[in-house]
Write an enzyme that holds these catalytic residues in place. Structure first.
Site, mmCIF file in Angstrom:
data_model
loop_
_atom_site.group_PDB
_atom_site.id
_atom_site.type_symbol
_atom_site.label_atom_id
_atom_site.label_comp_id
_atom_site.label_asym_id
_atom_site.label_seq_id
_atom_site.Cartn_x
_atom_site.Cartn_y
_atom_site.Cartn_z
ATOM 1 N N CYS A 2 0.822 -1.218 0.000
ATOM 2 C CA CYS A 2 0.000 0.000 0.000
ATOM 3 C C CYS A 2 0.847 1.255 0.000
ATOM 4 C CB CYS A 2 -0.865 0.027 1.240
ATOM 5 S SG CYS A 2 -1.913 -1.393 1.427
ATOM 6 N N ARG A 27 5.637 -0.541 -6.024
ATOM 7 C CA ARG A 27 5.551 -1.208 -4.727
ATOM 8 C C ARG A 27 4.584 -2.384 -4.750
ATOM 9 N NH1 ARG A 27 6.999 1.949 -0.255
ATOM 10 N NH2 ARG A 27 5.382 0.895 0.916
ATOM 11 N N TRP A 72 -3.065 -2.763 -1.467
ATOM 12 C CA TRP A 72 -2.687 -4.167 -1.633
ATOM 13 C C TRP A 72 -3.645 -4.931 -0.727
ATOM 14 C CZ3 TRP A 72 1.147 -7.180 -3.976
ATOM 15 C CH2 TRP A 72 1.397 -8.427 -3.416
ATOM 16 N N ASN A 98 -2.239 2.623 5.579
ATOM 17 C CA ASN A 98 -1.319 1.497 5.370
ATOM 18 C C ASN A 98 -1.177 0.781 6.702
ATOM 19 O OD1 ASN A 98 -0.867 2.479 2.839
ATOM 20 N ND2 ASN A 98 1.243 3.121 3.200
ATOM 21 N N GLY A 99 -1.022 -0.534 6.663
ATOM 22 C CA GLY A 99 -0.878 -1.283 7.913
ATOM 23 C C GLY A 99 -2.135 -2.094 8.165
ATOM 24 N N GLU A 481 19.232 -18.013 -3.439
ATOM 25 C CA GLU A 481 18.919 -16.720 -4.054
ATOM 26 C C GLU A 481 18.619 -16.904 -5.552
ATOM 27 O OE1 GLU A 481 17.941 -13.918 -3.603
ATOM 28 O OE2 GLU A 481 18.547 -12.778 -5.349
ATOM 29 N N LYS A 485 15.051 -15.842 -7.273
ATOM 30 C CA LYS A 485 14.935 -14.896 -8.391
ATOM 31 C C LYS A 485 14.197 -15.563 -9.547
ATOM 32 C CE LYS A 485 15.946 -11.903 -7.209
ATOM 33 N NZ LYS A 485 16.508 -11.182 -6.107
ATOM 34 N N GLU A 488 10.384 -16.039 -8.748
ATOM 35 C CA GLU A 488 9.529 -14.865 -8.574
ATOM 36 C C GLU A 488 9.202 -14.166 -9.884
ATOM 37 O OE1 GLU A 488 10.991 -11.589 -6.103
ATOM 38 O OE2 GLU A 488 13.034 -12.204 -6.519
ATOM 39 N N HIS A 504 19.698 -37.723 -0.388
ATOM 40 C CA HIS A 504 18.828 -38.113 0.732
ATOM 41 C C HIS A 504 17.355 -37.923 0.400
ATOM 42 C CE1 HIS A 504 22.272 -38.789 3.268
ATOM 43 N NE2 HIS A 504 22.759 -37.601 2.921
ATOM 44 N N LYS A 602 6.950 -4.614 -3.704
ATOM 45 C CA LYS A 602 8.344 -4.221 -3.463
ATOM 46 C C LYS A 602 8.651 -4.160 -1.970
ATOM 47 C CE LYS A 602 12.435 -2.895 -4.650
ATOM 48 N NZ LYS A 602 13.293 -4.068 -4.932
HETATM 49 C C1 F6R Z 1 13.335 -10.773 -3.900
HETATM 50 C C2 F6R Z 1 12.913 -9.682 -3.061
HETATM 51 C C3 F6R Z 1 12.329 -9.957 -1.704
HETATM 52 C C4 F6R Z 1 12.963 -8.997 -0.697
HETATM 53 C C5 F6R Z 1 12.280 -9.139 0.675
HETATM 54 C C6 F6R Z 1 12.909 -8.215 1.706
HETATM 55 O O1 F6R Z 1 13.876 -10.343 -5.100
HETATM 56 O O2 F6R Z 1 13.028 -8.550 -3.455
HETATM 57 O O3 F6R Z 1 12.494 -11.280 -1.311
HETATM 58 O O4 F6R Z 1 14.332 -9.279 -0.620
HETATM 59 O O5 F6R Z 1 10.918 -8.839 0.553
HETATM 60 O O6 F6R Z 1 12.791 -6.882 1.345
HETATM 61 P P1 F6R Z 1 13.699 -5.778 2.004
HETATM 62 O O7 F6R Z 1 15.105 -6.024 1.595
HETATM 63 O O8 F6R Z 1 13.162 -4.472 1.479
HETATM 64 O O9 F6R Z 1 13.523 -5.905 3.499
#
Ligand code: F6R
Length: 607
Positions: A2, A27, A72, A98-99, A481, A485, A488, A504, A602
């Site tokens: 949001c 976001r 959101w 927000n929240g 990681e 990536k 997602e 295993h 985001k």
């Molecule tokens: C993956 C990604 C998320 C963030 C996670 C933490 O590409 O962007 O997994 O890493 O939501 O976000 P921050 O770093 O803003 O706390």
């Protein structure tokens, strides 16, 4: 997630609000709306994109005070009715929030008993009714009355037809900024929505409210006593916050390409060649305090957590201090034991992730010391920590984190080096690592130059419904990681596994339809890793191997992607970069919008 915007000044508010909402699109959101106070209060809201809102916004919406929101969905689906702003029954009060209001169900029941008809499924709507029902004779008093009834987290902004010169805002756990212009004021939950208009910004503290008029703003607490929060100039380049593609390329792509520069920035002024160490002034810890650290515990979410695992290895290897990383979202719920001689490290790009923020607060409440590795200057996590390291990655707009991530890695390497050098790390090793860190920007450039080959490998991986990413010890968080990536943005099932654990259980899944991306650096474990690759190949599993020049894969049939050698301890960073390109090209080949992947936001500001 949001987003909130607001405006008070001499211009027509509606177009400014819509434009500002567009700057929060990255976001993640599913509906948007605005409320403008002119001769009366007018609310327009819509499920869908900001451009859908712009289309239905009546041309005659005029007024010089207003608030806006991108939602959101949490309580109730993404519909026009559930979109913010929410109003009371008479349409006198409008609220964006927000929240999460934790006691919304109880408040809804109470309001219903009082004869109030609730029209949406949201927690926020109750707030509009509570403001309207307050008997206070100022808007500030009405908002405070409403806040006294709610429990939960909020950043919120309220307008009222009876007080047409102002917006009242409040913060508890969700960021809120006030931007100061020339006889006009701006409100936002994210700097990105303000910087086009002003870089003079005040961050509200938790528990603080503000009255914002065209002439300025005043801050106060719930008991209406004044506070002294002032606006400061923030040192940012507004053009870096521009959205959309650059030269026809998605932002994720330009952000990947920026990594040699962002890693360079993260290192700048922090390496000391003479004493073969790092200097991190922001830690606010002297050598004696650093020597007293007995354990390091790293907390973050998602990709930040995986880089935290890479960071834990660095701390153990360079400083010989026991270290581990844990998902902040788990840590905060398990009543963790907080030890006085443990250094807690919170890692976050946005500095807003609610689980990481609440983990920091839990540590502080129990008397622990926590430092932050944070990108967004002045963000909630940065402010809640006792000290820290800013990442200097610059604004990251794409949802999938790339350049912030590699600067996080650099932050951990610097921390581990400084911790190591006040303990037993030798000058010779310190020099070796300083040189290794200095070499990284040019080496990242080299990896990026290999894009074409990586893109080819990505296309064949994208054809598979399901794939593995495997690595061992230093390589395992790299695999995690990489899988993150990949899944997602390509929406393919990508599972990370320890190379050593394959036999295993998961080996049962290996087949010609299930490819494996294997992380095989040239290190003390190469032979073991290559042996595991043979087990995969023997079951017909296609292989993409991310490795160093000279690593002998024998007779294996594998697509090989090479990264330059650095010091072994620093290998994970360079091994991570091709995995970003792999995910990016897989997603592109599948026709996905890589900058706005489905179901993702985001900044994850709800629990
Ligand atoms: C993956 C990604 C998320 C963030 C996670 C933490 O590409 O962007 O997994 O890493 O939501 O976000 P921050 O770093 O803003 O706390």
């Amino acid at each position: 997630m949001c987003g909130i915007v607001g405006y008070v000044g001499g211009q027509n508010a509606a177009p400014l609000l819509v434009e500002a909402l567009g700057r929060l699109e990255h976001r993640g959101y599913d509906s948007a709306g605005v409320a403008v106070v002119g001769s009366q209060l007018k609310v327009t809201k819509r499920a869908g994109r900001v451009r859908d809102l712009a289309e239905v916004l009546p041309k005659r919406t005029s007024g010089r005070v207003g608030i806006g929101h991108t939602r959101w969905a949490t309580h109730g689906p993404a519909t026009d009715v559930n979109a913010h702003p929410h109003t009371d029954a008479s349409g006198t009060v409008a609220v964006v929030h927000n929240g999460i209001i934790d006691n919304a169900a109880a408040l809804r029941a109470r309001l219903t008993d009082q004869g109030v008809e609730l029209v949406s499924d949201t927690d926020t709507e109750v707030f509009a009714h509570l403001v309207a029902l307050s008997g206070a004779d100022t808007l500030e008093g009405k908002v405070v009355d409403a806040l006294d009834a709610v429990e939960g987290t909020y950043g919120l902004a309220v307008v009222h037809a009876g007080f047409p010169d102002r917006v009242v805002v409040a913060r508890n756990g969700s960021p809120l900024l006030v931007g100061v212009g020339e006889k006009e004021m701006f409100i936002a939950s994210d700097l990105a929505a303000l910087v086009r208009h002003t870089t003079t910004v005040a961050h509200l503290a938790d528990g603080e409210l503000a009255t914002v008029t065209a002439a300025g703003f005043t801050t106060f607490r719930r008991d209406l006593t004044r506070t002294q929060t002032t606006a400061r100039e923030v040192d940012v380049d507004p053009s870096a916050y521009e959205h959309g593609q650059i030269d026809g390329r998605p932002r994720m792509y330009t952000e990947m390409l920026e990594q040699p520069a962002s890693v360079e920035r993260a290192l700048r002024g922090r390496l000391d060649e003479r004493f073969a160490t790092a200097h991190l002034g922001g830690l606010e810890m002297d050598a004696r305090e650093l020597r007293a650290v007995r354990r390091v515990k790293i907390l973050g979410c998602g990709s930040a957590y995986y880089v935290g695992q890479m960071g834990a290895s660095l701390v153990e290897e360079l400083a010989r201090v026991p270290a581990d990383a844990e998902a902040a979202s788990e840590f905060r719920y398990r009543d963790p034991v907080i030890e006085p001689d443990t250094l807690y490290v919170a890692v976050s790009q946005s500095g807003e992730t609610i689980d990481t923020l609440l983990a920091v607060e839990e540590i502080k409440r129990k008397g622990g010391r926590v430092i932050g590795l944070v990108n967004v200057v002045g963000s909630a996590i940065a402010r809640a920590c006792d000290g820290g390291i800013y990442l200097h990655a610059g604004p990251e707009i794409a949802v999938a984190s790339t350049k912030a991530l590699t600067t996080m890695y650099v932050g951990f390497a610097l921390l581990a080096l400084q911790l190591g050098r006040v303990r037993d790390l030798s000058v010779a090793d310190g020099r070796r690592l300083v040189a290794g860190l200095q070499a990284l920007p040019a080496q990242i450039e080299q990896v990026l130059d290999g894009e074409e080959r990586i893109a080819e490998a990505a296309k064949s991986l994208a054809a598979a419904e399901s794939l593995f990413f495997v690595g061992r010890v230093r390589g395992y968080p790299v695999a995690r990681e990489g899988a993150q990536k990949f899944k997602e943005i390509s929406y393919r099932h990508a599972e990370a596994y320890q190379m050593s654990e394959l036999k295993h259980g998961p080996l049962a899944l290996i087949s010609p339809d299930v490819p494996t991306v294997a992380i095989v650096p040239d290190d003390e474990l190469t032979d073991r890793n290559v042996a595991a690759l043979h087990e995969i190949a023997a079951r017909g599993g296609p292989l993409v191997v991310v490795t160093h020049p000279g690593v002998d894969l024998g007779e294996l049939r594998a697509e090989r992607i090479e990264v330059p050698r650095n010091e072994r301890e620093l290998d994970p960073l360079l091994l991570t970069v091709p995995l970003q390109l792999l995910a990016y090209h897989a997603a592109l080949s599948l026709g996905h919008d890589v900058d706005k992947p489905r179901n993702l936001a985001k900044s994850v500001t709800v629990e």
